[in-house]
Design a protein around this motif. Structure first.
Motif, short mmCIF file in Angstrom:
data_model
loop_
_atom_site.label_atom_id
_atom_site.label_comp_id
_atom_site.label_asym_id
_atom_site.label_seq_id
_atom_site.Cartn_x
_atom_site.Cartn_y
_atom_site.Cartn_z
N TRP B 224 0.80 -1.36 0.00
CA TRP B 224 0.02 -0.10 -0.09
C TRP B 224 1.03 1.19 0.10
O TRP B 224 0.77 2.19 -0.81
N PRO B 225 1.75 1.47 0.98
CA PRO B 225 2.60 2.72 0.89
C PRO B 225 3.17 2.99 -0.36
O PRO B 225 3.32 4.10 -0.86
N ALA B 226 3.82 1.77 -0.83
CA ALA B 226 4.70 1.81 -2.32
C ALA B 226 3.57 2.44 -3.36
O ALA B 226 4.08 3.39 -4.24
N TYR B 227 2.36 1.90 -3.27
CA TYR B 227 1.32 2.60 -4.33
C TYR B 227 1.05 3.83 -4.11
O TYR B 227 0.85 4.65 -5.01
N GLN B 228 0.92 4.34 -2.79
CA GLN B 228 0.51 5.83 -2.62
C GLN B 228 1.44 6.59 -3.06
O GLN B 228 1.20 7.65 -3.71
N GLU B 229 3.01 5.99 -2.69
CA GLU B 229 4.15 6.94 -3.33
C GLU B 229 4.05 6.95 -4.91
O GLU B 229 4.14 7.94 -5.63
N ALA B 230 3.80 5.75 -5.40
CA ALA B 230 3.56 5.87 -6.92
C ALA B 230 2.63 6.72 -7.44
O ALA B 230 2.80 7.44 -8.53
N TYR B 231 1.49 6.87 -6.83
CA TYR B 231 0.23 7.66 -7.26
C TYR B 231 0.93 9.21 -6.93
O TYR B 231 0.73 10.12 -7.97
N GLN B 232 1.44 9.43 -5.77
CA GLN B 232 2.10 10.65 -5.63
C GLN B 232 2.65 11.34 -6.87
O GLN B 232 2.88 12.40 -7.43
N VAL B 233 3.69 10.35 -7.26
CA VAL B 233 4.61 10.88 -8.27
C VAL B 233 3.93 10.79 -9.66
O VAL B 233 4.16 11.78 -10.43
N VAL B 234 2.91 9.80 -9.95
CA VAL B 234 1.98 10.14 -11.11
C VAL B 234 1.31 11.78 -11.16
O VAL B 234 1.52 12.37 -12.25
N PHE B 235 0.95 12.15 -10.06
CA PHE B 235 0.16 13.39 -9.84
C PHE B 235 1.17 14.28 -10.24
O PHE B 235 1.03 15.35 -11.11
N GLU B 236 2.68 14.11 -9.63
CA GLU B 236 3.54 15.30 -9.72
C GLU B 236 3.97 15.40 -11.35
O GLU B 236 4.42 16.43 -11.81
N ARG B 237 4.09 14.10 -11.96
CA ARG B 237 4.68 14.43 -13.32
C ARG B 237 3.70 14.07 -14.43
O ARG B 237 4.24 14.32 -15.45
N THR B 238 2.43 13.98 -14.18
CA THR B 238 1.50 14.02 -15.42
C THR B 238 0.31 14.50 -15.03
O THR B 238 -0.71 14.51 -15.96
N GLN B 239 0.33 15.36 -14.26
CA GLN B 239 -0.83 16.46 -13.99
C GLN B 239 -0.67 17.44 -14.96
O GLN B 239 0.49 18.16 -15.07
N THR B 240 -1.43 17.70 -16.10
CA THR B 240 -1.50 18.80 -16.83
C THR B 240 -2.59 19.46 -17.12
O THR B 240 -3.81 18.95 -16.92
N ASP B 241 -2.48 20.71 -17.75
CA ASP B 241 -3.73 21.47 -17.83
C ASP B 241 -4.36 20.65 -19.14
O ASP B 241 -5.78 20.68 -19.11
N ALA B 242 -3.88 20.10 -20.07
CA ALA B 242 -4.39 19.58 -21.26
C ALA B 242 -5.14 18.18 -20.64
O ALA B 242 -6.28 17.71 -21.21
#
Lengths: 292, 292
Positions: B224-242
Motif C-alpha cells: 500500500w505505501p509504495a502504491y500511494q507513493e507511486a500515485y503521488q509521483v504520477v500526480f507530480e509528473r503527469t498532471q497537465t492542463d491538457a
C-alpha cells in the motif's frame, strides 16, 4: 439479494406463451407470410410492456452478472447476439433499452459500418472474426457478416458465385463459434414497409432526429422487395440448429425489445449458472487479510 | 422532450459547490493530505445521493446523445475517461452505475488486464493507442497506461530509467489525444486503507462475492505505501492542463459515483452541443420519401 434470487427462480412472469417458439425460423419458413405488427406470447399493451421490460431488465442483469462471474474461474461460454434489420427497425433502441440494462463491463457492442478499404482487402469474415466476444461476455453485432449477403447480394457488391459461397462460409464460421462455446442468437427485426415510411417521415419532421436520417435510407427503401428476398434466402441457407434465426415483428417497438430481452434471458437461464465457488482457500485468505 | 430540455438548461441541481475544483490536482498536491471519506460539494446523505445520481443520469444521457449525434455530421470530438484505483475502490461500480446510464452505442469500455506476451513485445503505449475512442464516443479505460508507472514502478517490472521515461511519454501521448480533439479526464479513486480491508472482508464473507476476490489483492495491499507513493509521483509528473487529474474520495461509493458523473456532465456541457443541422435538403428528402 433475496428479492433478486426469488425473481431468478420465478423468471419472466408476463408471457402467455414462450415467444421463442413463435419467432423461430423453421422448415418452409416464408418471411412474407409473417405479420410485422404481431406480438406473439404477449397479451398486454405498450404500458404493460414497459413494466414487463423493467421486470425483465432486473432478471437479465442478475443472470448476466453470474454468467460473467463464472468466466473468471474458467467458464469459457459467451453469447453473441446478431441484429439485422432494415433501417429504422429498432436495432438502436434494442441496444439502448435491452442491452443497456446490463453492466457495460459484460457487453461487447460492435456496430459494423460499410467496410473500409483495408477490410475489403480481406475476406468478408476477417473483420468479423476479430470482434467475436470473449468468455463471459455478451457480444452484440449491430449489423454483421450478414450484410455481405444482404446489401452484398442486392447491390451486387461481389460476383454472384462468390456471394453464393458466403452462405456456407457463414455456416462454417458460426459452427466454429458454437464449438468455441458461443451461444449464437440471430435476430431479424421484421418491419412493415408502411411503418418504415412513417418512421423515416418522423426523422425528417423532427430536428432532433435529423441526424438519424440519411438520403441513402430512401435509396435502400426503393429496393425493399429485393431486400426481403435476400432475407428469405438468408433464412433458407443459414438457419441452423447450432445458430438459429428469430424473426421478430418490429412494428411495435416495445414488443421487439421484450422479445430480444427474452431471448437473452432464455439463453442465460439455460446455461444454469450459479455463483462460482472460490478458486482459493477462503479461510486462508481471511487470515492473510486480517494480518494485513 | 420539453422536460429534458429544461433539465439540460438547469443542469445538476444538487451540488453546493462545483466539486471539480475541490477534486483537482493543483501545484503542491499531496495525496496523503487528502481525506478518503470526504464528499466535497455534496451536503446530503446516501439516500439523497441516489436520487441525485438518477437526476444526473437523465442529464448525462441527454447530453451524450447530442454529442454522439454531432459526430455523424463531422464533429471529431471524443471523451476519454481514465479510471485508476487500488482494488475494491469502486471502478466497476462507476462503470455500472454511471457509464451504464448512457446508451451502449456511445460507450467504448476497455478493461486493461496484465499485458499479454504480444503486448509486452511492444512499447507500453502500443495496446493503449489501439483502443482510444473515436469521434462521438466516450471511451472508458478501466486501468490504463498508468499501470505501467504504478504496478510497473512498485514491482519494478522495468528498469528504473525506463519507467522514469514513461511519464514524459504519457504526457506526450495525452497531448496527442488532446490535439486530436479528445477531452481527457483522469480519475484516481482515493480509498482508505481500512475501508479496503472492510471491502475485501466482505468479498470473502459473501459467496456471491467470492469471484471478485483473488489472493493477489492482499499481495498488492501489503504494498500500500509504495502504491500511494507511486500515485503521488504520477500526480507530480503527469498532471497537465491538457489532461487533468481528479482525486476523488472513494470511501463513500455513492459520492465517487456522483463525482465522476459530474465530470462527464461538465465535459459535455462545456462542449456546448446542440442537435446538428441536417446535412441534406429536408424538403427534397420529404418528397423522395413521399414518392417511395
Amino acid at each position: 439479494m433475496a428479492k433478486q434470487e426469488k425473481q431468478e427462480k420465478q423468471g419472466e412472469t408476463f408471457w402467455t406463451d414462450d415467444p421463442a417458439a413463435a419467432l423461430s425460423v423453421g422448415p418452409g419458413f416464408v418471411l412474407a407470410a409473417h405479420p410485422t405488427d404481431a406480438a406473439p406470447g404477449f397479451d398486454g399493451d405498450k404500458k404493460a410492456a414497459a413494466s414487463a421490460l423493467a421486470e425483465g431488465a432486473t432478471l437479465l442483469s442478475a443472470l448476466q452478472e453470474k454468467f460473467f462471474a463464472n468466466s473468471r474461474s474458467g467458464d469459457t461460454r459467451k453469447i453473441l447476439l446478431v441484429l439485422q434489420a432494415m433501417d429504422t427497425a429498432g436495432k438502436g433502441g434494442i441496444v439502448r433499452h435491452v442491452v443497456g440494462a446490463v453492466d457495460p463491463q459484460g457487453i461487447d457492442h460492435v456496430a459494423f459500418k460499410a467496410p473500409t478499404k483495408e477490410e475489403l482487402s480481406h475476406d468478408f469474415l476477417w473483420r468479423i472474426r476479430k470482434r467475436v466476444p470473449g468468455a463471459g461476455m455478451i457480444g452484440v453485432f449491430d449489423r454483421s457478416h450478414y450484410e455481405d449477403v444482404l446489401i452484398g447480394r442486392v447491390r451486387q457488391l461481389a460476383p454472384p458465385a462468390e456471394i453464393d459461397e458466403r452462405y456456407e462460409q457463414i455456416n462454417q464460421f458460426e459452427q466454429q463459434l458454437v464449438d468455441d462455446d458461443t451461444t449464437v442468437i440471430k435476430v431479424m427485426l421484421h418491419l412493415g414497409f408502411d411503418e418504415q415510411k412513417a418512421r423515416l417521415a418522423e426523422r425528417l419532421d423532427r430536428p432532433d432526429k435529423h441526424w438519424k436520417y440519411n438520403p441513402g435510407d430512401v435509396d435502400e427503401r426503393m429496393l425493399w422487395p429485393a431486400y426481403q428476398e435476400a432475407y428469405q434466402v438468408v433464412f433458407e441457407r443459414t438457419q441452423t440448429d447450432a445458430a438459429p434465426w428469430y424473426v421478430i415483428p418490429a412494428d411495435k417497438k416495445w414488443y421487439a425489445r421484450l422479445a430480444v430481452q427474452h431471448l437473452l434471458i432464455d439463453a442465460l437461464t439455460r446455461m444454469n449458472v450459479d455463483w462460482p465457488p472460490a478458486t482459493y482457500d477462503v479461510e486462508v485468505e481471511k487470515a492473510r487479510l486480517a494480518a494485513s
